[in-house]
Every structure is written in C-alpha cells, then in structure tokens.
Design a protein around this motif. Structure first.
Motif, mmCIF file in Angstrom:
data_model
loop_
_atom_site.group_PDB
_atom_site.id
_atom_site.type_symbol
_atom_site.label_atom_id
_atom_site.label_comp_id
_atom_site.label_asym_id
_atom_site.label_seq_id
_atom_site.Cartn_x
_atom_site.Cartn_y
_atom_site.Cartn_z
ATOM 1 N N UNK A 1 0.835 -1.204 0.000
ATOM 2 C CA UNK A 1 0.000 0.000 0.000
ATOM 3 C C UNK A 1 0.863 1.245 0.000
ATOM 4 N N UNK A 2 1.916 1.179 0.789
ATOM 5 C CA UNK A 2 2.783 2.346 0.932
ATOM 6 C C UNK A 2 3.575 2.605 -0.345
ATOM 7 N N UNK A 3 4.136 1.535 -0.894
ATOM 8 C CA UNK A 3 5.039 1.729 -2.033
ATOM 9 C C UNK A 3 4.338 1.668 -3.378
ATOM 10 N N UNK A 4 3.215 0.953 -3.439
ATOM 11 C CA UNK A 4 2.503 0.851 -4.714
ATOM 12 C C UNK A 4 1.023 1.152 -4.581
ATOM 13 N N UNK A 5 0.680 2.353 -4.137
ATOM 14 C CA UNK A 5 -0.742 2.706 -4.078
ATOM 15 C C UNK A 5 -1.303 2.710 -5.498
#
Ligand SMILES: Nc1ncnc2c1ncn2[C@@H]1O[C@H](COP(=O)(O)OP(=O)(O)O)[C@@H](O)[C@H]1O
Ligand SMILES: [Mg+2]
Length: 370
Positions: free
Chosen positions: A221-225
């Motif tokens: 979620x953080x790196x590939x929203x």
C-alpha cells in the motif's frame, strides 16, 4: 478458525447507500484491517459480518456457511467495541465468564478458559476487581478477554483503542498484535487511523465512500498505491502531489512542475509513461522522504541519484530524527525531509534532490496511479 467471504455486499440505510458492492475474502488466521475516513462504511461492514445489521444485497459466508440469515449469537463471532461495555457490578472474572455461563458451559471449563485468557492478557492479578478499579488499558484487556474466552471463529474489533490516550494506544496496539500472534483467530479490525492499520495488519483494506480502493499488505500500500486516494491517505506526512506536465525532451521524458522546475524521468519509466505525454491534469506523487537535501546525500557518499532544484524554504520543523522542510510550488505546499544536521533557515533556498525512481504519476481525472 474460519475464512470470511463477502460477495457483492450492499447496504442501504433508507436512501443512503453506505456500502456499494464489496468483495472481500479474509483468510483463516488473518489479521485484516478496514481503514478509511469517517463515514466510509467501515462500521457498517463490520456490523454486517457480525449480523447486527441486515444486508441489502450480496452474501456473507463464515467458513462454508452463508450467514445472511443466521442471528449474531449463532455466528461464532466475538466483537470488541470502542466503549467496552463491561458490567460495572461484576468482577473481571464474572465479566469474562458471563457469556459462557449463559451458554451453560461447565464451570471447570469456564475457569480454565478465564485463567488461560487472563494469562494471555497478563491480567491474572485483576480477576477479582470491579471495572471501576481498573485503568483504561486494563478495561480494554478485560473486553478482549471476554472475546477470547468464547473461542470464536472470528474476532471483530471496531476502533477498540479510540478511548485511550495516545501513549496507551500505542502500547495496546503492540499488545493486540502479540495476542493475535498467540491466539491466531481470524480478525477483522476497524480503525480510521492509518498508522494503526499499517502496524497491525497482515493486509489492509482501504475504504472510501462505501467502496474498496485497495486491498494489500502494508508495504505494498505504501510503495505501490493504486489510486490517488490511497496514495494520499497512507503515510504521514502525506505524499506530495504536484501538478505536472510530461514532456518528451528527445533524450527521454521530463516532468515540468512549473516555476522553471523540470525534472528528468528515470529511463526505466519512459516506456510506461510515454503514452501520457501532453496529458492534462497529471500529478507527480512524491513522498517527503524522497525529497531530501542534496548536501547530506552527497556527504553520505550516496551520489545524488536524482534531480536537484533549489526552492525557498518557508518553514522548517526539526523533528529530532529529521527536519521537515516546506516550500511552495504552483501554490501547493510541498514537504521534504532534510537531515537534522543541515541548517534549514526559513526564507533561504535549499538544494533538494527528488528521487524520482520512487515517483508516482497520478491521473487526477481518473484518480488512478499510472
Ligand atoms: N443507522 C444508520 N442510519 C442511517 N445512516 C447510517 C446509519 N449508520 C451509518 N449510516 C451512514 O452510513 C455511512 C457509513 O457509516 P459507518 O459505517 O458508520 O462509517 P464509518 O464506520 O466508516 O465511520 C455514513 O454515511 C453514515 O452516516
Ligand atoms: Mg465507525
């Protein structure tokens, strides 16, 4: 232990469409967190799983059983709410055993379960106390104890830490994680706090206006929203989103941020982004930690792999571990993270390096990350 499956779940309250067709599969033993802003449908979704709210359309399964018409008490779930709803006149032991007594579980078995739960929760010395003789954190544990003794297939939590002060909230967060590691019961946990969601979850479900925006591990979620909403909701300080246009410079692509700032797009993104050259309403999404002061980068021996520019810093906020720096670009406040050792005086320019290998390109029209 159980898998929980939601199929095209819809919830209307009269004309209000609170949940708009959610599909979700919660794995056995998984800790799943529903997160999103107030009013996005988290509590409604949880209450439908619990059976406390009718479902307007769709199906919920616990294990292999469709439970749409199964009353809450027969769903083998245990729910922990924000207000713990302990019985004030009962001792901790009585509070924890009450539900089992109603179910006519044998006394020796009740005692065994209460002792076991008290041991897991580290509240053995408190079993004879009344709720008013307990701190907020201890009450929270008793509420969890009451859920644990029932040995349910699924735990449901609705903002269980909201009533605690900030420090206790962080402590109890760790406790809940430990408890889940011990009991491994399938858990659905609702919070509006993205940090709580990220720290607790195996997977996080980000909800917005009654729909699921993304289901993923905290890292993903953080790196590939996948959407603008998720990109902006997860992470603090939030991801910067700067209006940008994409140019083909002949030697690769450039992002034009206005005010004379043009940054070279990393070569490995060229093929992916080329179709969007010239498109209106693009945003450069860049987290503050990917916009750092060039001076400390080069000191650390890290060749400034990125693009530099020198905005005038409006405000700097020393946080101890790092210093947050704020500046204006096209009327938008942008946040960067500088080393605490570097001077960042307000009103002076500071050379920053944008690590565009970590950039996101967002289509503001569709709300999708490209
Ligand atoms: N009992 C109710 N009657 C009418 N509308 C409701 C009721 N409960 C919730 N809603 C509405 O449904 C939407 C989702 O609410 P809720 O699930 O409580 O959100 P959250 O828990 O994410 O804050 C909101 O618009 C809310 O106002
Ligand atoms: Mg709620």
């Amino acid at each position: 232990m159980a898998v929980v499956t939601l199929k095209k779940i819809v919830k209307y309250y009269d004309e209000t469409l609170a949940v708009r067709g959610i599909d979700l599969e919660i794995a056995d033993k998984e800790f799943l967190v529903l997160v999103g802003p107030s009013g996005c449908g988290k509590t409604t979704t949880l209450r439908m799983i619990a059976g406390l709210e009718d479902i307007s359309d769709g199906e919920i399964l616990i294990g292999d059983t469709v439970v749409n018409d199964v009353p809450p008490k027969d769903r083998n779930i245990a729910m922990v709410f924000q207000n713990y709803a302990l019985y004030p006149h009962m001792s901790v032991h009585q509070n924890m055993s009450f539900g089992l007594k109603l179910k006519r579980v044998a006394r020796s078995e009740i005692d065994r379960r209460v002792q076991e739960a008290a041991r897991i929760l580290d509240i053995e010395p408190l079993l004879d106390r009344k709720p008013k003789q307990l701190s907020g954190g201890q009450r929270q544990r008793v509420a969890m104890g009451r859920a644990i003794v029932r040995d349910p297939a699924v735990f449901l939590f609705d903002e269980p830490l909201s009533n605690l002060d900030a420090k206790l909230r962080v402590q109890m967060r760790t406790e809940i994680k430990k408890i889940h590691q011990k009991v491994r019961t399938t858990t659905v946990y609702v919070t509006h706090d993205q940090v709580e969601a990220m720290t607790l979850a195996d997977r996080v479900v980000v909800m917005n206006h009654g729909v699921i925006e993304q289901v993923d591990t905290p890292q993903q979620l953080y790196h590939n929203p996948r959407t603008k909403f998720v990109a902006g909701f997860i992470g603090s300080p939030a991801m910067n989103m700067i209006p940008a246009s994409l140019l083909d410079s002949g030697s690769g692509l450039k992002l034009d941020l206005g005010a004379g700032v043009q940054l070279q797009v990393p070569a490995e993104r060229t093929a992916q982004y080329r179709p969007h050259v010239g498109k209106a309403r693009l945003l450069l999404g860049l987290r503050p930690e990917h916009l750092t002061d060039t001076a400390s980068l080069s000191q650390a021996g890290g060749v400034a792999e990125g693009q530099t520019f020198s905005p005038i810093i409006d405000v700097s906020e020393p946080m101890g571990m790092e210093t947050l720096v704020y500046f204006q670009l096209q009327g938008i406040t942008v946040c960067g993270k500088a080393s605490p050792d570097v001077e960042a005086p307000s009103g002076k320019p500071m050379q920053l390096t944008a690590k565009l290998q970590n950039m996101h390109l967002i289509d503001d029209e569709s709300g999708l990350v490209l």
